[in-house]
Design a protein around this motif. Structure first.
Motif, PDB file in Angstrom:
ATOM      1  N   GLY A  94      24.655  24.706  -0.326  1.00  0.00           N
ATOM      2  CA  GLY A  94      24.411  24.413   1.081  1.00  0.00           C
ATOM      3  C   GLY A  94      25.547  23.574   1.637  1.00  0.00           C
ATOM      4  O   GLY A  94      26.515  23.275   0.935  1.00  0.00           O
ATOM      5  N   HIS A  95      25.427  23.188   2.898  1.00  0.00           N
ATOM      6  CA  HIS A  95      26.482  22.354   3.479  1.00  0.00           C
ATOM      7  C   HIS A  95      25.966  21.308   4.467  1.00  0.00           C
ATOM      8  O   HIS A  95      26.706  20.415   4.843  1.00  0.00           O
ATOM      9  CB  HIS A  95      27.539  23.212   4.179  1.00  0.00           C
ATOM     10  N   ALA A  96      24.698  21.408   4.905  1.00  0.00           N
ATOM     11  CA  ALA A  96      24.214  20.462   5.919  1.00  0.00           C
ATOM     12  C   ALA A  96      22.695  20.423   5.921  1.00  0.00           C
ATOM     13  O   ALA A  96      22.022  21.372   5.495  1.00  0.00           O
ATOM     14  CB  ALA A  96      24.729  20.849   7.307  1.00  0.00           C
ATOM     15  N   VAL A  97      22.177  19.310   6.419  1.00  0.00           N
ATOM     16  CA  VAL A  97      20.734  19.172   6.680  1.00  0.00           C
ATOM     17  C   VAL A  97      20.536  19.126   8.183  1.00  0.00           C
ATOM     18  O   VAL A  97      21.173  18.331   8.886  1.00  0.00           O
ATOM     19  CB  VAL A  97      20.168  17.891   6.037  1.00  0.00           C
TER      20      VAL A  97
ATOM     21  N   LYS B 164      29.501  18.893   3.625  1.00  0.00           N
ATOM     22  CA  LYS B 164      30.561  19.850   3.353  1.00  0.00           C
ATOM     23  C   LYS B 164      30.751  20.698   4.599  1.00  0.00           C
ATOM     24  O   LYS B 164      29.799  20.976   5.324  1.00  0.00           O
ATOM     25  CB  LYS B 164      30.166  20.726   2.153  1.00  0.00           C
ATOM     26  N   ILE B 165      32.000  21.095   4.858  1.00  0.00           N
ATOM     27  CA  ILE B 165      32.252  21.992   5.982  1.00  0.00           C
ATOM     28  C   ILE B 165      31.609  23.336   5.686  1.00  0.00           C
ATOM     29  O   ILE B 165      31.638  23.805   4.555  1.00  0.00           O
ATOM     30  CB  ILE B 165      33.771  22.158   6.210  1.00  0.00           C
ATOM     31  N   GLY B 166      31.038  23.975   6.678  1.00  0.00           N
ATOM     32  CA  GLY B 166      30.321  25.230   6.482  1.00  0.00           C
ATOM     33  C   GLY B 166      31.235  26.431   6.323  1.00  0.00           C
ATOM     34  O   GLY B 166      32.382  26.317   5.887  1.00  0.00           O
ATOM     35  N   SER B 167      30.713  27.612   6.696  1.00  0.00           N
ATOM     36  CA  SER B 167      31.427  28.889   6.572  1.00  0.00           C
ATOM     37  C   SER B 167      31.887  29.131   5.136  1.00  0.00           C
ATOM     38  O   SER B 167      32.919  29.756   4.896  1.00  0.00           O
ATOM     39  CB  SER B 167      32.630  28.936   7.529  1.00  0.00           C
ATOM     40  N   ASN B 168      31.091  28.627   4.172  1.00  0.00           N
ATOM     41  CA  ASN B 168      31.358  28.860   2.750  1.00  0.00           C
ATOM     42  C   ASN B 168      32.750  28.398   2.323  1.00  0.00           C
ATOM     43  O   ASN B 168      33.421  29.048   1.519  1.00  0.00           O
ATOM     44  CB  ASN B 168      31.151  30.338   2.408  1.00  0.00           C
TER      45      ASN B 168
ATOM     46  N   ARG C 112      33.343  33.322  -1.760  1.00  0.00           N
ATOM     47  CA  ARG C 112      33.911  32.407  -0.763  1.00  0.00           C
ATOM     48  C   ARG C 112      33.905  30.953  -1.244  1.00  0.00           C
ATOM     49  O   ARG C 112      34.858  30.208  -1.014  1.00  0.00           O
ATOM     50  CB  ARG C 112      33.114  32.507   0.540  1.00  0.00           C
ATOM     51  N   LEU C 113      32.825  30.553  -1.912  1.00  0.00           N
ATOM     52  CA  LEU C 113      32.703  29.160  -2.345  1.00  0.00           C
ATOM     53  C   LEU C 113      33.605  28.833  -3.530  1.00  0.00           C
ATOM     54  O   LEU C 113      34.062  27.699  -3.681  1.00  0.00           O
ATOM     55  CB  LEU C 113      31.248  28.851  -2.716  1.00  0.00           C
TER      56      LEU C 113
END
Length: 374
Positions: A172-175, A191-195, A331-332
């Protein structure tokens, strides 16, 4: 001047394409032509959400040029709505940012809130929420602060933080947090999104500049912002929102050849140049002066599926979920070996099953799930 309705851009409707071309027009004649074509095509009372977010910018540019539209009454209502919402979100952003700094939590303003400084007026860059990046190890403390400010974190994600934090922080990257009394939404990122990889977020922390709207505020350096805008747009097939195209247009005076090279180098290091080049191709179709990527293939993306229940739908969604997980892992972990990616794939499958079990257990779930479930 002839305005061709069939000259569409990937994944955008006729109405959206015309609206964007009206916003980006370089002359009064060109703008008025696209406004006329748009007002004839659009069902103004059924305007999609992404288009409604462009209305403040469109109306502002029209008024500068003395251009009227037969939908002006409705457009002014939408302008007032976004003006009020932007003022409200800005106030909430200042309060949350100040509270984090007071407790010694480092914070970075990202996405729309960090871009709007390049617009003539803040409300012209409409926002439906705001995003902040904080250190992963400060998540529990930051969420406690938000709770005291009457924000409610997403139940399933909070349960994942309690039960499987390693899996959530990796995949994941955000709550997401909601303030029911003020109808405000915040995405609290570790963490920054968009994988994007963890390594990218770590590098971003080393490339911050002052955020002029907030005392003591920090935001990403411009090359990082451009990278994030384009990667997010490419990952979402430019369907998620339309603001990103106007964002790049507003940044035009800041973007020289060396900065574009820096942004693309970030994409190369992340092995996401396919997303970056796809977004550049879209921008070129709107006549924006960006680097020409040449021939571009459509990048692989997540397949979104209907959230229906029942055995048949679970069977049909199974292969799509596997394909999505493979795409996410690629991507990750772009630099991992095949065996390492297989290991992460197994962990991601475990995370999917655990998050589903948590969702079923939690009463009153709103149906939202972590990004891997899409």
């Amino acid at each position: 001047m002839k305005f061709v309705l069939s000259d569409l851009v990937d994944n955008l409707s006729v109405e959206q394409t015309l609206l964007l071309r009206a916003c980006l027009a370089k002359s009064k004649t060109e703008r008025e032509g696209y406004v006329r074509a748009w007002e004839n095509e659009v069902q103004i009372m059924d305007l999609d959400f992404s288009s409604s977010r462009l209305v403040p910018y469109l109306l502002y540019k029209n008024q500068q040029e003395g251009i009227s539209c037969r939908h002006d009454k409705r457009l002014k209502i939408l302008y007032k709505y976004w003006w009020l919402r932007t003022q409200h979100i800005s106030n909430q952003l200042r309060q949350v940012h100040r509270a984090f700094l007071a407790e010694g939590i480092a914070v970075v303003v990202i996405k729309g809130a960090s871009i709007r400084q390049y617009y003539p007026r803040a409300e012209l860059r409409s926002m439906s929420d705001f995003d902040l990046l904080i250190p992963q190890q400060k998540m529990q403390e930051a969420i406690g602060i938000l709770r005291r400010m009457e924000f409610v974190p997403h139940q399933i994600l909070m349960a994942c933080i309690q039960e499987v934090p390693g899996l959530l922080f990796d995949f994941g990257h955000a709550v997401s947090c909601t303030n029911p009394s003020s109808d405000t939404f915040i995405d609290l990122h570790w963490k920054i999104g968009s994988n994007c990889t963890k390594q990218f977020t770590e590098r971003l922390w080393l490339h911050l500049v002052p955020c002029p709207e907030l005392p003591g505020g920090k935001k990403p350096a411009l090359a990082y912002e451009v990278f994030m805008i384009l990667i997010h747009a490419g990952d979402k097939a430019n369907r998620h929102n339309l603001n990103w195209i106007i964002d790049i247009a507003q940044l035009h005076d800041q973007l020289d050849a060396p900065l574009w090279q820096q942004a693309r180098q970030l994409a190369i290091e992340e092995k996401k140049e396919d997303l970056f080049d796809y977004a550049c191709r879209v921008l070129l179709q709107f006549g924006l002066p960006v680097p020409d990527p040449g021939k571009v293939k459509t990048p692989p993306r997540l397949i979104y599926k209907e959230a229906r229940k029942g055995g048949i739908h679970r069977v049909l969604n199974g292969p799509r979920t596997v394909r999505n997980l493979i795409c996410i892992i690629t991507r990750l972990y772009p630099h991992a070996s095949l065996w390492q990616q297989c290991y992460q794939f197994v962990r991601s499958v475990r995370f999917v099953f655990i998050s589903r079990r948590i969702e079923k257990r939690i009463d009153g779930t709103d149906g939202q799930v972590v990004q891997l479930r899409k």
